[in-house]
Each structure stands twice: as C-alpha cells, then as structure tokens.
Design a protein around this motif. Sequence first.
Motif, PDB file in Angstrom:
ATOM      1  N   MET A   1       0.829  -1.179   0.000  1.00 60.37           N
ATOM      2  CA  MET A   1       0.000   0.000   0.000  1.00 60.37           C
ATOM      3  C   MET A   1       0.875   1.245   0.000  1.00 60.37           C
ATOM      4  N   ASN A   2       0.532   2.187  -0.819  1.00 60.85           N
ATOM      5  CA  ASN A   2       1.244   3.456  -0.880  1.00 60.85           C
ATOM      6  C   ASN A   2       0.724   4.357   0.233  1.00 60.85           C
ATOM      7  N   LEU A   3       1.583   4.737   1.166  1.00 59.37           N
ATOM      8  CA  LEU A   3       1.151   5.534   2.315  1.00 59.37           C
ATOM      9  C   LEU A   3       0.583   6.886   1.917  1.00 59.37           C
ATOM     10  N   THR A   4       1.053   7.453   0.823  1.00 59.19           N
ATOM     11  CA  THR A   4       0.570   8.774   0.418  1.00 59.19           C
ATOM     12  C   THR A   4      -0.874   8.733  -0.051  1.00 59.19           C
ATOM     13  N   MET A   5      -1.407   7.569  -0.328  1.00 59.89           N
ATOM     14  CA  MET A   5      -2.797   7.467  -0.779  1.00 59.89           C
ATOM     15  C   MET A   5      -3.760   7.930   0.312  1.00 59.89           C
ATOM     16  N   ASN A   6      -3.370   7.833   1.567  1.00 55.79           N
ATOM     17  CA  ASN A   6      -4.244   8.182   2.671  1.00 55.79           C
ATOM     18  C   ASN A   6      -3.963   9.571   3.246  1.00 55.79           C
ATOM     19  N   ILE A   7      -3.040  10.299   2.653  1.00 61.01           N
ATOM     20  CA  ILE A   7      -2.686  11.622   3.137  1.00 61.01           C
ATOM     21  C   ILE A   7      -2.932  12.622   2.007  1.00 61.01           C
ATOM     22  N   SER A   8      -3.598  13.719   2.322  1.00 57.42           N
ATOM     23  CA  SER A   8      -3.892  14.702   1.289  1.00 57.42           C
ATOM     24  C   SER A   8      -2.621  15.419   0.848  1.00 57.42           C
ATOM     25  N   TYR A   9      -2.664  15.983  -0.348  1.00 58.89           N
ATOM     26  CA  TYR A   9      -1.539  16.735  -0.887  1.00 58.89           C
ATOM     27  C   TYR A   9      -1.177  17.881   0.051  1.00 58.89           C
ATOM     28  N   THR A  10      -2.176  18.569   0.562  1.00 61.06           N
ATOM     29  CA  THR A  10      -1.949  19.683   1.485  1.00 61.06           C
ATOM     30  C   THR A  10      -1.212  19.219   2.725  1.00 61.06           C
ATOM     31  N   ARG A  11      -1.626  18.093   3.269  1.00 62.64           N
ATOM     32  CA  ARG A  11      -0.983  17.553   4.473  1.00 62.64           C
ATOM     33  C   ARG A  11       0.458  17.151   4.194  1.00 62.64           C
ATOM     34  N   LEU A  12       0.716  16.577   3.016  1.00 66.78           N
ATOM     35  CA  LEU A  12       2.088  16.216   2.652  1.00 66.78           C
ATOM     36  C   LEU A  12       2.971  17.455   2.586  1.00 66.78           C
ATOM     37  N   CYS A  13       2.462  18.531   2.007  1.00 68.95           N
ATOM     38  CA  CYS A  13       3.224  19.784   1.942  1.00 68.95           C
ATOM     39  C   CYS A  13       3.511  20.308   3.340  1.00 68.95           C
ATOM     40  N   GLU A  14       2.531  20.230   4.224  1.00 69.31           N
ATOM     41  CA  GLU A  14       2.716  20.675   5.607  1.00 69.31           C
ATOM     42  C   GLU A  14       3.809  19.859   6.297  1.00 69.31           C
ATOM     43  N   LEU A  15       3.826  18.558   6.058  1.00 70.55           N
ATOM     44  CA  LEU A  15       4.830  17.691   6.690  1.00 70.55           C
ATOM     45  C   LEU A  15       6.236  18.009   6.200  1.00 70.55           C
ATOM     46  N   ILE A  16       6.375  18.263   4.902  1.00 69.35           N
ATOM     47  CA  ILE A  16       7.688  18.609   4.352  1.00 69.35           C
ATOM     48  C   ILE A  16       8.152  19.941   4.938  1.00 69.35           C
ATOM     49  N   ARG A  17       7.253  20.933   4.967  1.00 75.05           N
ATOM     50  CA  ARG A  17       7.612  22.243   5.534  1.00 75.05           C
ATOM     51  C   ARG A  17       7.984  22.113   7.018  1.00 75.05           C
ATOM     52  N   TYR A  18       7.269  21.265   7.741  1.00 75.00           N
ATOM     53  CA  TYR A  18       7.573  21.038   9.156  1.00 75.00           C
ATOM     54  C   TYR A  18       8.977  20.451   9.307  1.00 75.00           C
ATOM     55  N   ALA A  19       9.299  19.451   8.487  1.00 77.15           N
ATOM     56  CA  ALA A  19      10.620  18.816   8.559  1.00 77.15           C
ATOM     57  C   ALA A  19      11.724  19.829   8.253  1.00 77.15           C
ATOM     58  N   ILE A  20      11.488  20.685   7.266  1.00 78.77           N
ATOM     59  CA  ILE A  20      12.467  21.715   6.906  1.00 78.77           C
ATOM     60  C   ILE A  20      12.657  22.685   8.066  1.00 78.77           C
ATOM     61  N   ASN A  21      11.558  23.190   8.608  1.00 74.32           N
ATOM     62  CA  ASN A  21      11.649  24.145   9.722  1.00 74.32           C
ATOM     63  C   ASN A  21      12.278  23.525  10.959  1.00 74.32           C
ATOM     64  N   ASP A  22      11.955  22.265  11.219  1.00 72.75           N
ATOM     65  CA  ASP A  22      12.520  21.568  12.373  1.00 72.75           C
ATOM     66  C   ASP A  22      14.031  21.418  12.223  1.00 72.75           C
ATOM     67  N   ALA A  23      14.474  21.049  11.029  1.00 76.19           N
ATOM     68  CA  ALA A  23      15.912  20.899  10.788  1.00 76.19           C
ATOM     69  C   ALA A  23      16.625  22.238  10.952  1.00 76.19           C
ATOM     70  N   LYS A  24      16.009  23.313  10.478  1.00 79.40           N
ATOM     71  CA  LYS A  24      16.603  24.648  10.635  1.00 79.40           C
ATOM     72  C   LYS A  24      16.696  25.015  12.118  1.00 79.40           C
ATOM     73  N   THR A  25      15.622  24.749  12.863  1.00 79.37           N
ATOM     74  CA  THR A  25      15.593  25.055  14.293  1.00 79.37           C
ATOM     75  C   THR A  25      16.686  24.305  15.040  1.00 79.37           C
ATOM     76  N   GLN A  26      16.976  23.090  14.594  1.00 80.02           N
ATOM     77  CA  GLN A  26      18.018  22.276  15.228  1.00 80.02           C
ATOM     78  C   GLN A  26      19.423  22.694  14.805  1.00 80.02           C
ATOM     79  N   GLY A  27      19.506  23.654  13.909  1.00 81.70           N
ATOM     80  CA  GLY A  27      20.803  24.141  13.464  1.00 81.70           C
ATOM     81  C   GLY A  27      21.494  23.239  12.459  1.00 81.70           C
ATOM     82  N   ARG A  28      20.739  22.411  11.802  1.00 80.67           N
ATOM     83  CA  ARG A  28      21.325  21.496  10.811  1.00 80.67           C
ATOM     84  C   ARG A  28      21.744  22.261   9.557  1.00 80.67           C
TER      85      ARG A  28
END
Length: 72
Positions: A1-28
């Motif tokens: 099963m493709n996990l993205t099938m159960n997650i909306s496009y908007t939610r996927l974008c939010e998750l990517i932005r969250y990961a980016i912001n989190d990495a920046k906050t951690q000083g990566r």
Amino acid sequence: MNLTMNISYTRLCELIRYAINDAKTQGRAGLVLTCKQKLILYYARFGFVDEGVSDKSTHGNAVWHQMRLAFR
C-alpha cells in the motif's frame, strides 16, 4: 500500500515544511532525501536539488535519486 494514498496533498506539503523548519531550528546544515524520478519536481518546489541517482539506495530494485536542501 502506498502511504501517500491516505494523506492529502496539502498535508504532505505541511509535513515537508515542518521537517524543513525543524531541521533549521536544530541548526542542521540541510536535509537529504531519496525519491523516485516522478517526485523530483515535487521536492524541487521546496528547494531540494537533485544530485543524481543514488548509489546507496537499492530498495525494491528501484532507481532512487538523492536530493539535498542546503541551508548554508
């Protein structure tokens, strides 16, 4: 099963932005991911740059591209 099938496009974008912001906050220095050819343009919209075919990722006998988002 493709996990993205159960997650909306908007939610996927939010998750990517969250990961980016989190990495920046951690000083990566940035983020690295691998994806299939069909998703290169999707991740490029977030600033990731395709570094070509990964010689390390072999999951599922698929071709994986390494992408990098550098903060510095």
